[in-house]
Write a protein that holds these residues in place. Structure first.
Motif, PDB file in Angstrom:
ATOM      1  N   THR A  94       0.904  -1.146   0.100  1.00 41.39           N
ATOM      2  CA  THR A  94       0.005   0.053  -0.011  1.00 41.39           C
ATOM      3  C   THR A  94       0.915   1.341   0.104  1.00 41.39           C
ATOM      4  O   THR A  94       1.997   0.988  -0.034  1.00 41.39           O
ATOM      5  N   TYR A 144      -2.002  -0.235   7.719  1.00 41.89           N
ATOM      6  CA  TYR A 144      -2.959  -1.111   7.103  1.00 41.89           C
ATOM      7  C   TYR A 144      -4.172  -1.168   7.581  1.00 41.89           C
ATOM      8  O   TYR A 144      -5.296  -1.365   6.734  1.00 41.89           O
ATOM      9  N   GLU A 191      -5.330  -6.499  -6.842  1.00 37.65           N
ATOM     10  CA  GLU A 191      -5.404  -5.065  -6.605  1.00 37.65           C
ATOM     11  C   GLU A 191      -6.869  -5.059  -5.926  1.00 37.65           C
ATOM     12  O   GLU A 191      -7.842  -5.634  -6.435  1.00 37.65           O
ATOM     13  N   ALA A 194      -1.997   1.340  -5.631  1.00 38.60           N
ATOM     14  CA  ALA A 194      -1.065   0.525  -4.723  1.00 38.60           C
ATOM     15  C   ALA A 194       0.064  -0.072  -5.543  1.00 38.60           C
ATOM     16  O   ALA A 194      -0.258  -0.469  -6.728  1.00 38.60           O
ATOM     17  N   SER A 209      -9.709  -3.062  -3.103  1.00 40.93           N
ATOM     18  CA  SER A 209     -10.142  -2.015  -2.146  1.00 40.93           C
ATOM     19  C   SER A 209     -10.828  -2.620  -0.749  1.00 40.93           C
ATOM     20  O   SER A 209     -11.555  -3.816  -0.814  1.00 40.93           O
ATOM     21  N   LYS A 235      -7.146   1.263  -0.239  1.00 37.24           N
ATOM     22  CA  LYS A 235      -6.421   0.294  -1.675  1.00 37.24           C
ATOM     23  C   LYS A 235      -5.226  -0.263  -1.096  1.00 37.24           C
ATOM     24  O   LYS A 235      -4.495   0.093  -0.331  1.00 37.24           O
ATOM     25  N   TYR A 236      -5.014  -1.559  -1.509  1.00 36.03           N
ATOM     26  CA  TYR A 236      -4.020  -2.264  -1.464  1.00 36.03           C
ATOM     27  C   TYR A 236      -3.728  -3.366  -2.509  1.00 36.03           C
ATOM     28  O   TYR A 236      -4.714  -3.493  -3.185  1.00 36.03           O
ATOM     29  N   CYS A 237      -2.530  -4.148  -2.369  1.00 36.99           N
ATOM     30  CA  CYS A 237      -2.352  -5.180  -3.362  1.00 36.99           C
ATOM     31  C   CYS A 237      -1.771  -6.495  -2.631  1.00 36.99           C
ATOM     32  O   CYS A 237      -1.022  -6.073  -1.709  1.00 36.99           O
ATOM     33  N   ALA A 244      -5.964   1.277   5.373  1.00 43.99           N
ATOM     34  CA  ALA A 244      -5.650   1.521   3.887  1.00 43.99           C
ATOM     35  C   ALA A 244      -6.876   1.126   3.123  1.00 43.99           C
ATOM     36  O   ALA A 244      -7.255   0.135   3.264  1.00 43.99           O
TER      37      ALA A 244
END
Length: 158
Positions: free
Chosen positions: A24, A63, A116, A105, A118, A68-70, A66
């Motif tokens: 992120t 985190y 990817e 991300a 959300s 958005k993250y991958c 967060a």
């Protein structure tokens, strides 16, 4: 019955898992990465996945909020990524390890697949927080042997 946490950890270690990085961008715009093995699929429709994070982790504040993250599934050749980003204070993502994803991300170069996501929902999980994400995009590379964790160490598939 009182369960010893070390015995429970050893018993849970008998379940082989893949190894992933969750990436992120923090509030200062810095790319961050965290090693996990708690990744799991939840639903195909809608496309949902989950992972969990220890509440006392040094990177928890980044985190837990967060949006958005991958989640990058690591290959066997990426064991050094797993080791490095698992270290307390070692979460700053090296520029050479990633490229920007569509949702902002970081995507891990050479990963088996990058999901990817959300943030969809969080749940209390005792000493962990469970994060469920909606997969908004995925990208894969040529198949390679996965990085597998079992019994306290990395293992290969036969």
């Amino acid at each position: 019955m009182n369960i010893d946490s070390r015995e429970l950890r050893d018993a849970l270690g008998q379940f082989a898992t893949g190894v992933c990085l969750v990436t992120t961008i923090d509030d200062e715009g810095v790319a961050q990465a965290l090693t996990i093995n708690s990744f799991s699929s939840v639903s195909l429709d809608p496309p949902l996945v989950l992972w969990s994070l220890q509440k006392d982790a040094d990177i928890y504040p980044v985190y837990a909020t967060a949006q958005k993250y991958c989640i990058a599934v690591l290959s066997e050749a990426q064991a050094e990524y797993s080791n490095g980003y698992a270290q307390k204070g070692g979460h700053r993502l090296a520029d050479a390890h990633f490229e920007a994803g569509h949702n902002g991300a970081p995507l891990i170069k050479g990963a088996l697949v990058n999901f990817e996501c959300s943030l969809e929902q969080t749940y209390d999980g005792g000493d962990h927080i469970i994060l469920m994400g909606r997969v908004t995009r995925m990208s894969a590379v040529d198949p390679q042997p996965p990085l597998v964790f079992f019994g306290g160490g990395y293992r290969g598939l036969r």
